[in-house]
Design a protein around this motif. Sequence first.
Motif, PDB file in Angstrom:
ATOM      1  N   LEU A  24     -15.164   1.221  -2.050  1.00 46.90           N
ATOM      2  CA  LEU A  24     -14.576   0.546  -1.142  1.00 46.90           C
ATOM      3  C   LEU A  24     -13.492  -0.426  -1.712  1.00 46.90           C
ATOM      4  CD1 LEU A  24     -14.553  -0.567   1.738  1.00 46.90           C
ATOM      5  CD2 LEU A  24     -16.385  -2.211   1.229  1.00 46.90           C
ATOM      6  N   ILE A  25     -12.370  -0.309  -1.172  1.00 44.94           N
ATOM      7  CA  ILE A  25     -11.172  -0.905  -1.498  1.00 44.94           C
ATOM      8  C   ILE A  25     -10.765  -1.794  -0.469  1.00 44.94           C
ATOM      9  CG2 ILE A  25      -8.782  -1.163  -2.509  1.00 44.94           C
ATOM     10  CD1 ILE A  25      -9.258   1.615  -3.689  1.00 44.94           C
ATOM     11  N   VAL A  26     -10.859  -3.187  -0.505  1.00 47.33           N
ATOM     12  CA  VAL A  26     -10.642  -4.059   0.634  1.00 47.33           C
ATOM     13  C   VAL A  26      -9.091  -4.582   0.125  1.00 47.33           C
ATOM     14  CG1 VAL A  26     -10.947  -6.343   1.450  1.00 47.33           C
ATOM     15  CG2 VAL A  26     -12.824  -4.815   1.084  1.00 47.33           C
ATOM     16  N   GLY A  27      -8.072  -4.469   1.044  1.00 43.62           N
ATOM     17  CA  GLY A  27      -6.843  -4.893   0.954  1.00 43.62           C
ATOM     18  C   GLY A  27      -6.147  -3.521   0.061  1.00 43.62           C
ATOM     19  N   ALA A  28      -6.440  -2.453   0.507  1.00 52.83           N
ATOM     20  CA  ALA A  28      -5.844  -1.139   0.085  1.00 52.83           C
ATOM     21  C   ALA A  28      -4.397  -1.088   0.442  1.00 52.83           C
ATOM     22  CB  ALA A  28      -6.506   0.075   0.303  1.00 52.83           C
ATOM     23  N   GLY A  29      -3.748  -1.631   1.375  1.00 43.67           N
ATOM     24  CA  GLY A  29      -2.500  -1.488   1.919  1.00 43.67           C
ATOM     25  C   GLY A  29      -1.375  -2.012   1.059  1.00 43.67           C
ATOM     26  N   GLY A  30      -1.740  -2.662   0.083  1.00 41.42           N
ATOM     27  CA  GLY A  30      -0.739  -3.401  -0.805  1.00 41.42           C
ATOM     28  C   GLY A  30      -0.293  -2.295  -1.818  1.00 41.42           C
ATOM     29  N   VAL A  31       0.325  -2.654  -2.900  1.00 39.72           N
ATOM     30  CA  VAL A  31       0.919  -1.868  -3.888  1.00 39.72           C
ATOM     31  C   VAL A  31      -0.145  -1.701  -4.934  1.00 39.72           C
ATOM     32  CG1 VAL A  31       2.336  -2.004  -5.867  1.00 39.72           C
ATOM     33  CG2 VAL A  31       3.381  -2.923  -3.793  1.00 39.72           C
ATOM     34  N   VAL A  32      -1.031  -2.736  -5.232  1.00 34.22           N
ATOM     35  CA  VAL A  32      -2.182  -2.462  -6.053  1.00 34.22           C
ATOM     36  C   VAL A  32      -3.118  -1.574  -5.387  1.00 34.22           C
ATOM     37  CG1 VAL A  32      -4.045  -3.515  -7.555  1.00 34.22           C
ATOM     38  CG2 VAL A  32      -1.402  -4.416  -7.591  1.00 34.22           C
ATOM     39  N   GLY A  33      -3.318  -1.814  -4.231  1.00 36.10           N
ATOM     40  CA  GLY A  33      -4.314  -1.048  -3.439  1.00 36.10           C
ATOM     41  C   GLY A  33      -4.118   0.726  -3.480  1.00 36.10           C
ATOM     42  N   LYS A  34      -2.597   0.727  -3.350  1.00 37.71           N
ATOM     43  CA  LYS A  34      -2.293   2.125  -3.174  1.00 37.71           C
ATOM     44  C   LYS A  34      -2.451   2.870  -4.680  1.00 37.71           C
ATOM     45  CE  LYS A  34       1.085   0.670  -0.325  1.00 37.71           C
ATOM     46  NZ  LYS A  34       2.170   0.774   0.102  1.00 37.71           N
ATOM     47  N   TYR A  35      -2.004   1.864  -5.780  1.00 39.74           N
ATOM     48  CA  TYR A  35      -2.299   2.552  -6.944  1.00 39.74           C
ATOM     49  C   TYR A  35      -3.943   2.754  -7.597  1.00 39.74           C
ATOM     50  CZ  TYR A  35       2.310   1.557  -8.386  1.00 39.74           C
ATOM     51  OH  TYR A  35       3.686   1.365  -8.458  1.00 39.74           O
ATOM     52  N   ALA A  36      -4.895   1.754  -6.884  1.00 40.54           N
ATOM     53  CA  ALA A  36      -6.173   2.005  -6.926  1.00 40.54           C
ATOM     54  C   ALA A  36      -6.664   3.009  -6.346  1.00 40.54           C
ATOM     55  CB  ALA A  36      -6.939   0.679  -6.460  1.00 40.54           C
ATOM     56  N   ILE A  37      -6.271   3.503  -4.956  1.00 42.29           N
ATOM     57  CA  ILE A  37      -6.725   4.457  -4.468  1.00 42.29           C
ATOM     58  C   ILE A  37      -6.354   5.981  -5.445  1.00 42.29           C
ATOM     59  CG2 ILE A  37      -6.271   6.174  -2.446  1.00 42.29           C
ATOM     60  CD1 ILE A  37      -5.564   3.567  -0.982  1.00 42.29           C
ATOM     61  N   GLN A  38      -5.044   5.932  -5.645  1.00 38.88           N
ATOM     62  CA  GLN A  38      -4.623   7.288  -6.489  1.00 38.88           C
ATOM     63  C   GLN A  38      -5.216   7.348  -7.706  1.00 38.88           C
ATOM     64  OE1 GLN A  38      -0.186   7.824  -6.602  1.00 38.88           O
ATOM     65  NE2 GLN A  38      -0.002   5.888  -5.409  1.00 38.88           N
ATOM     66  N   LEU A  39      -5.703   6.249  -8.451  1.00 42.33           N
ATOM     67  CA  LEU A  39      -6.219   6.464  -9.688  1.00 42.33           C
ATOM     68  C   LEU A  39      -7.932   6.930  -9.392  1.00 42.33           C
ATOM     69  CD1 LEU A  39      -4.851   3.617 -11.492  1.00 42.33           C
ATOM     70  CD2 LEU A  39      -4.311   5.781 -11.986  1.00 42.33           C
ATOM     71  N   GLY A  76       8.088  -5.043   0.312  1.00 40.33           N
ATOM     72  CA  GLY A  76       8.228  -3.607  -0.386  1.00 40.33           C
ATOM     73  C   GLY A  76       8.468  -3.806  -1.898  1.00 40.33           C
ATOM     74  N   LYS A  77       8.765  -2.573  -2.497  1.00 38.24           N
ATOM     75  CA  LYS A  77       8.909  -2.448  -3.717  1.00 38.24           C
ATOM     76  C   LYS A  77      10.416  -2.170  -4.252  1.00 38.24           C
ATOM     77  CE  LYS A  77       5.861  -0.728  -2.174  1.00 38.24           C
ATOM     78  NZ  LYS A  77       5.203  -1.172  -0.793  1.00 38.24           N
ATOM     79  N   VAL A  78      11.052  -2.937  -4.880  1.00 39.34           N
ATOM     80  CA  VAL A  78      12.377  -2.946  -5.184  1.00 39.34           C
ATOM     81  C   VAL A  78      12.527  -2.289  -6.694  1.00 39.34           C
ATOM     82  CG1 VAL A  78      14.408  -4.185  -5.417  1.00 39.34           C
ATOM     83  CG2 VAL A  78      12.819  -5.039  -3.804  1.00 39.34           C
ATOM     84  N   ILE A  79      13.616  -1.433  -6.832  1.00 46.39           N
ATOM     85  CA  ILE A  79      13.922  -1.064  -7.984  1.00 46.39           C
ATOM     86  C   ILE A  79      15.528  -1.565  -8.290  1.00 46.39           C
ATOM     87  CG2 ILE A  79      14.480   0.866  -9.556  1.00 46.39           C
ATOM     88  CD1 ILE A  79      11.837   0.790  -9.015  1.00 46.39           C
ATOM     89  N   VAL A  80      15.330  -2.228  -9.626  1.00 46.19           N
ATOM     90  CA  VAL A  80      16.683  -2.642  -9.921  1.00 46.19           C
ATOM     91  C   VAL A  80      17.290  -1.601 -10.960  1.00 46.19           C
ATOM     92  CG1 VAL A  80      18.032  -4.676 -11.277  1.00 46.19           C
ATOM     93  CG2 VAL A  80      15.969  -5.289  -9.886  1.00 46.19           C
TER      94      VAL A  80
END
Length: 165
Positions: free
Chosen positions: A2-17, A158-162
């Motif tokens: 169970l991932i609480v707060g999965a909508g953030g950047v870290v959460g999405k990485y946690a889901i994928q992994l 969001g996520k920014v690439i420089v």
Amino acid sequence: MLIVGAGGVVGKYAIQLAKRAGVHVVATASPRSIDAVREAGADEIVDHTSTDLRSTVGEQVDVLLNLAPIDPEQFASFVGLVRDGGAVVSTTAFMATPGDESRGVRAATVFVLPNRERLAELVSLVDSGELTVEVTRRIPLTELPALHAEAAAGGVAGKVIVLPA
């Protein structure tokens, strides 16, 4: 899991992994991030803004990963969703991570530590397309000072690439 707060950047990485490791993932998300959480691979999604997580999760999980700044009492109530012998893991260092010694539910607060080998492994997964990185905005390197000012004012989302100038 169970991932609480999965909508953030870290959460999405946690889901994928987790999915890469063959784990069934139940994730919480708000309406604005449900599609992104689904795209990351969550098996079940709970809208935490309209649903009580404790009454929605059908089976207990082996691991509860908390990535959200939730109320400590609410967090403690989620421990009942973890199987005997499971674990509660949190990245929210500002509050204690609850466990349940009587049921053998361990509690761990995780901090980010630099690890060259792990980072190289993650880069390899991104390069191969097995781990995706969401980019919502690209800016030239020359605009970095303006981006820092925007972030300090709370305006960067969001996520920014420089990119190099």
